[in-house]
Design a protein around this motif. Structure first.
Motif, PDB file in Angstrom:
ATOM      1  N   PRO A 159      -0.977  15.977  -6.207  1.00 35.09           N
ATOM      2  CA  PRO A 159      -1.245  14.593  -6.602  1.00 35.09           C
ATOM      3  C   PRO A 159      -1.530  13.681  -5.412  1.00 35.09           C
ATOM      4  O   PRO A 159      -0.880  13.779  -4.373  1.00 35.09           O
ATOM      5  CB  PRO A 159       0.050  14.181  -7.318  1.00 35.09           C
ATOM      6  CG  PRO A 159       0.586  15.475  -7.866  1.00 35.09           C
ATOM      7  CD  PRO A 159       0.269  16.484  -6.812  1.00 35.09           C
ATOM      8  N   VAL A 160      -2.504  12.808  -5.596  1.00 38.93           N
ATOM      9  CA  VAL A 160      -2.954  11.908  -4.527  1.00 38.93           C
ATOM     10  C   VAL A 160      -2.861  10.461  -5.002  1.00 38.93           C
ATOM     11  O   VAL A 160      -3.304  10.125  -6.103  1.00 38.93           O
ATOM     12  CB  VAL A 160      -4.408  12.234  -4.121  1.00 38.93           C
ATOM     13  CG1 VAL A 160      -4.932  11.211  -3.113  1.00 38.93           C
ATOM     14  CG2 VAL A 160      -4.505  13.646  -3.542  1.00 38.93           C
ATOM     15  N   SER A 161      -2.293   9.610  -4.183  1.00 35.31           N
ATOM     16  CA  SER A 161      -2.206   8.179  -4.478  1.00 35.31           C
ATOM     17  C   SER A 161      -3.550   7.504  -4.215  1.00 35.31           C
ATOM     18  O   SER A 161      -4.179   7.757  -3.182  1.00 35.31           O
ATOM     19  CB  SER A 161      -1.130   7.530  -3.601  1.00 35.31           C
ATOM     20  OG  SER A 161      -1.204   6.125  -3.662  1.00 35.31           O
ATOM     21  N   VAL A 162      -3.990   6.647  -5.141  1.00 30.38           N
ATOM     22  CA  VAL A 162      -5.277   5.968  -4.984  1.00 30.38           C
ATOM     23  C   VAL A 162      -5.141   4.492  -5.369  1.00 30.38           C
ATOM     24  O   VAL A 162      -4.323   4.123  -6.199  1.00 30.38           O
ATOM     25  CB  VAL A 162      -6.383   6.626  -5.848  1.00 30.38           C
ATOM     26  CG1 VAL A 162      -6.622   8.065  -5.420  1.00 30.38           C
ATOM     27  CG2 VAL A 162      -6.035   6.561  -7.333  1.00 30.38           C
ATOM     28  N   GLY A 163      -5.984   3.670  -4.763  1.00 25.97           N
ATOM     29  CA  GLY A 163      -6.097   2.276  -5.155  1.00 25.97           C
ATOM     30  C   GLY A 163      -7.262   2.105  -6.104  1.00 25.97           C
ATOM     31  O   GLY A 163      -8.320   2.686  -5.900  1.00 25.97           O
ATOM     32  N   VAL A 164      -7.067   1.332  -7.173  1.00 26.59           N
ATOM     33  CA  VAL A 164      -8.133   1.094  -8.143  1.00 26.59           C
ATOM     34  C   VAL A 164      -8.187  -0.393  -8.499  1.00 26.59           C
ATOM     35  O   VAL A 164      -7.245  -1.142  -8.236  1.00 26.59           O
ATOM     36  CB  VAL A 164      -7.936   1.911  -9.443  1.00 26.59           C
ATOM     37  CG1 VAL A 164      -8.023   3.401  -9.167  1.00 26.59           C
ATOM     38  CG2 VAL A 164      -6.604   1.559 -10.120  1.00 26.59           C
ATOM     39  N   ALA A 222      -7.569   6.626  -0.897  1.00 32.37           N
ATOM     40  CA  ALA A 222      -6.812   7.791  -1.364  1.00 32.37           C
ATOM     41  C   ALA A 222      -5.939   8.336  -0.228  1.00 32.37           C
ATOM     42  O   ALA A 222      -6.431   8.586   0.871  1.00 32.37           O
ATOM     43  CB  ALA A 222      -7.750   8.867  -1.868  1.00 32.37           C
ATOM     44  N   TYR A 223      -4.640   8.543  -0.511  1.00 35.81           N
ATOM     45  CA  TYR A 223      -3.711   9.008   0.521  1.00 35.81           C
ATOM     46  C   TYR A 223      -2.693   9.975  -0.071  1.00 35.81           C
ATOM     47  O   TYR A 223      -2.323   9.878  -1.243  1.00 35.81           O
ATOM     48  CB  TYR A 223      -2.958   7.826   1.141  1.00 35.81           C
ATOM     49  CG  TYR A 223      -3.834   6.875   1.927  1.00 35.81           C
ATOM     50  CD1 TYR A 223      -4.092   7.087   3.266  1.00 35.81           C
ATOM     51  CD2 TYR A 223      -4.418   5.773   1.304  1.00 35.81           C
ATOM     52  CE1 TYR A 223      -4.900   6.230   3.993  1.00 35.81           C
ATOM     53  CE2 TYR A 223      -5.236   4.911   2.017  1.00 35.81           C
ATOM     54  CZ  TYR A 223      -5.464   5.141   3.363  1.00 35.81           C
ATOM     55  OH  TYR A 223      -6.284   4.298   4.065  1.00 35.81           O
ATOM     56  N   TRP A 240       0.832  -1.196   0.000  1.00 35.65           N
ATOM     57  CA  TRP A 240       0.000   0.000   0.000  1.00 35.65           C
ATOM     58  C   TRP A 240       0.868   1.249   0.000  1.00 35.65           C
ATOM     59  O   TRP A 240       1.884   1.320   0.689  1.00 35.65           O
ATOM     60  CB  TRP A 240      -0.896   0.022   1.227  1.00 35.65           C
ATOM     61  CG  TRP A 240      -2.020  -0.957   1.199  1.00 35.65           C
ATOM     62  CD1 TRP A 240      -2.078  -2.166   1.838  1.00 35.65           C
ATOM     63  CD2 TRP A 240      -3.259  -0.813   0.504  1.00 35.65           C
ATOM     64  NE1 TRP A 240      -3.277  -2.784   1.583  1.00 35.65           N
ATOM     65  CE2 TRP A 240      -4.024  -1.970   0.765  1.00 35.65           C
ATOM     66  CE3 TRP A 240      -3.799   0.175  -0.309  1.00 35.65           C
ATOM     67  CZ2 TRP A 240      -5.298  -2.168   0.248  1.00 35.65           C
ATOM     68  CZ3 TRP A 240      -5.070  -0.013  -0.835  1.00 35.65           C
ATOM     69  CH2 TRP A 240      -5.809  -1.169  -0.558  1.00 35.65           C
ATOM     70  N   ALA A 241       0.428   2.258  -0.735  1.00 35.06           N
ATOM     71  CA  ALA A 241       1.166   3.521  -0.796  1.00 35.06           C
ATOM     72  C   ALA A 241       1.223   4.199   0.568  1.00 35.06           C
ATOM     73  O   ALA A 241       2.247   4.786   0.929  1.00 35.06           O
ATOM     74  CB  ALA A 241       0.527   4.444  -1.835  1.00 35.06           C
ATOM     75  N   HIS A 242       0.129   4.123   1.333  1.00 30.52           N
ATOM     76  CA  HIS A 242       0.138   4.819   2.623  1.00 30.52           C
ATOM     77  C   HIS A 242       1.133   4.183   3.591  1.00 30.52           C
ATOM     78  O   HIS A 242       1.701   4.875   4.445  1.00 30.52           O
ATOM     79  CB  HIS A 242      -1.267   4.873   3.228  1.00 30.52           C
ATOM     80  CG  HIS A 242      -1.826   3.550   3.632  1.00 30.52           C
ATOM     81  ND1 HIS A 242      -2.582   2.769   2.789  1.00 30.52           N
ATOM     82  CD2 HIS A 242      -1.729   2.860   4.801  1.00 30.52           C
ATOM     83  CE1 HIS A 242      -2.940   1.676   3.415  1.00 30.52           C
ATOM     84  NE2 HIS A 242      -2.437   1.699   4.631  1.00 30.52           N
ATOM     85  N   THR A 292      -1.810   7.264  -9.356  1.00 27.50           N
ATOM     86  CA  THR A 292      -1.794   8.597  -8.764  1.00 27.50           C
ATOM     87  C   THR A 292      -2.671   9.549  -9.558  1.00 27.50           C
ATOM     88  O   THR A 292      -2.493   9.698 -10.773  1.00 27.50           O
ATOM     89  CB  THR A 292      -0.359   9.148  -8.717  1.00 27.50           C
ATOM     90  OG1 THR A 292       0.505   8.180  -8.126  1.00 27.50           O
ATOM     91  CG2 THR A 292      -0.307  10.425  -7.899  1.00 27.50           C
ATOM     92  N   VAL A 293      -3.603  10.187  -8.887  1.00 26.12           N
ATOM     93  CA  VAL A 293      -4.444  11.201  -9.517  1.00 26.12           C
ATOM     94  C   VAL A 293      -3.664  12.513  -9.559  1.00 26.12           C
ATOM     95  O   VAL A 293      -3.267  13.039  -8.521  1.00 26.12           O
ATOM     96  CB  VAL A 293      -5.764  11.389  -8.745  1.00 26.12           C
ATOM     97  CG1 VAL A 293      -6.588  12.511  -9.382  1.00 26.12           C
ATOM     98  CG2 VAL A 293      -6.573  10.096  -8.734  1.00 26.12           C
ATOM     99  N   VAL A 294      -3.460  13.035 -10.783  1.00 24.15           N
ATOM    100  CA  VAL A 294      -2.688  14.269 -10.945  1.00 24.15           C
ATOM    101  C   VAL A 294      -3.542  15.389 -11.549  1.00 24.15           C
ATOM    102  O   VAL A 294      -3.003  16.420 -11.956  1.00 24.15           O
ATOM    103  CB  VAL A 294      -1.427  14.037 -11.806  1.00 24.15           C
ATOM    104  CG1 VAL A 294      -0.515  13.009 -11.154  1.00 24.15           C
ATOM    105  CG2 VAL A 294      -1.795  13.610 -13.220  1.00 24.15           C
TER     106      VAL A 294
END
Length: 325
Positions: A241-246, A320-321, A178-180, A274-276
């Motif tokens: 930018p926010v990291s998200v799991g999809v 989202a983190y 996980w990114a977080h 990552t949502v940019v």
């Protein structure tokens, strides 16, 4: 023995009937080499199946029936099952996360946003055949955060996270994470090295972080209200930018362009991106601008525009983190 001979004969006959020009071009374009004739035959069959499915989908796209196109990419000689095993992460259940919940402020948001235009997004990278998407999602978010707060855009090290943010932090190297958790390690560790000092290898090795060459550091971990796309928009617009799991479906794998609108997504994420940014498209409607880690051959130069305001499609706002300095 007779049945095996018949199956092999049918396989050879099927391959012989396939066009060679596209297959040869595909191998040349992506530098494909195979260990044996038998392996190449199987790869070619998978390729031709993908070609047919992409062609059928793109006819619907040209007719205006769907909002995104598909195209061949470096994964087109794999079945989706094999692609999933090689490229997608096995994301474990999430326990308690020590993250603050972002509270949107009363500030007008832009209708369109692309953080690439503001110089806070590094070029698209390539995770290779290692399931390290979690490290790329974490790094892309932290790169943006660091650039926005310091004016310095640095390429931070995914390999640093693969090696150091290990099982004790809830990650498993090339087998997912996980990114977080990775961001939490950076916060606790007091920093992360850059890609030049700590280059990517695509395999998990021992931790070699060197504080003398620290490139960036983070101070706190943040999340949003799970599943709330408007909160995600506020976070992206105000914080970066926010990291998200999809959830990555077979259609996602073959994405070529347009706004990805696909209701075949599952109920648990298998990939970190990552949502940019975000925006609106005349054909596909509202979208999220998402940076992936599969090189520029995939999607729109390594990016995908994913549906926005469609009931949290593909879990885009559920995990989202981002970290703040």
């Amino acid at each position: 023995m007779k049945s095996i001979f018949i199956v092999c004969a049918l396989l050879v006959a099927s391959i012989a009937a396939l066009p060679s020009q596209d297959w040869t071009g595909f191998k040349q374009q992506f530098g494909k080499q195979y260990k044996s004739v038998a392996e190449e035959q199987l790869r070619r069959l998978a390729f031709e199946k993908n070609v047919l499915q992409i062609a059928a989908h793109n006819k619907r796209y040209e007719a205006g029936e769907v909002s995104f196109s598909m195209r061949l990419n470096q994964f087109s000689d794999m079945s989706h099952e094999e692609f999933s095993q090689r490229m997608l992460a096995k994301l474990p259940e999430i326990g308690a996360v020590n993250a603050s919940v972002y509270q949107p402020t009363q500030r007008n948001l832009p209708d369109w946003l692309d953080w690439r235009a503001h110089g806070v997004v590094t070029p698209v990278k390539n995770q290779g055949s290692c399931g390290s998407c979690w490290s790329y999602g974490a790094v892309a978010s932290m790169e943006g955060q660091w650039a926005l707060r310091t004016g310095q855009l640095k390429q931070l090290s995914e390999q640093n996270l693969v090696d150091c943010a290990d099982e004790s932090w809830g990650n498993s190297g090339c087998s997912g994470g996980w990114a977080h958790n990775a961001m939490s390690w950076v916060i606790s560790n007091g920093g992360i090295n850059d890609q030049h000092f700590y280059p990517y290898e695509g395999v998990k090795r021992h931790c070699r972080f060197n504080h003398q060459y620290r490139a960036a550091h983070m101070g706190s971990l943040w999340t949003i209200e799970a599943g709330n796309e408007e909160s995600l928009r506020w976070a992206v617009a105000n914080e970066g930018p926010v990291s998200v799991g999809v959830y990555v479906s077979e259609n996602f794998n073959r994405y070529g362009g347009g706004v990805f609108n696909d209701w075949s997504c599952g109920s648990w994420p298998n990939h970190i991106v990552t949502v940019v940014g975000y925006g609106w498209d005349a054909s596909g409607g509202d979208y999220w601008l998402v940076k992936n880690s599969w090189d520029t051959w995939w999607g729109e130069g390594g990016y995908i525009r994913m549906s926005r305001n469609r009931n949290n499609q593909c879990l885009i706002a559920s995990f989202a983190y981002f970290a703040k300095i």
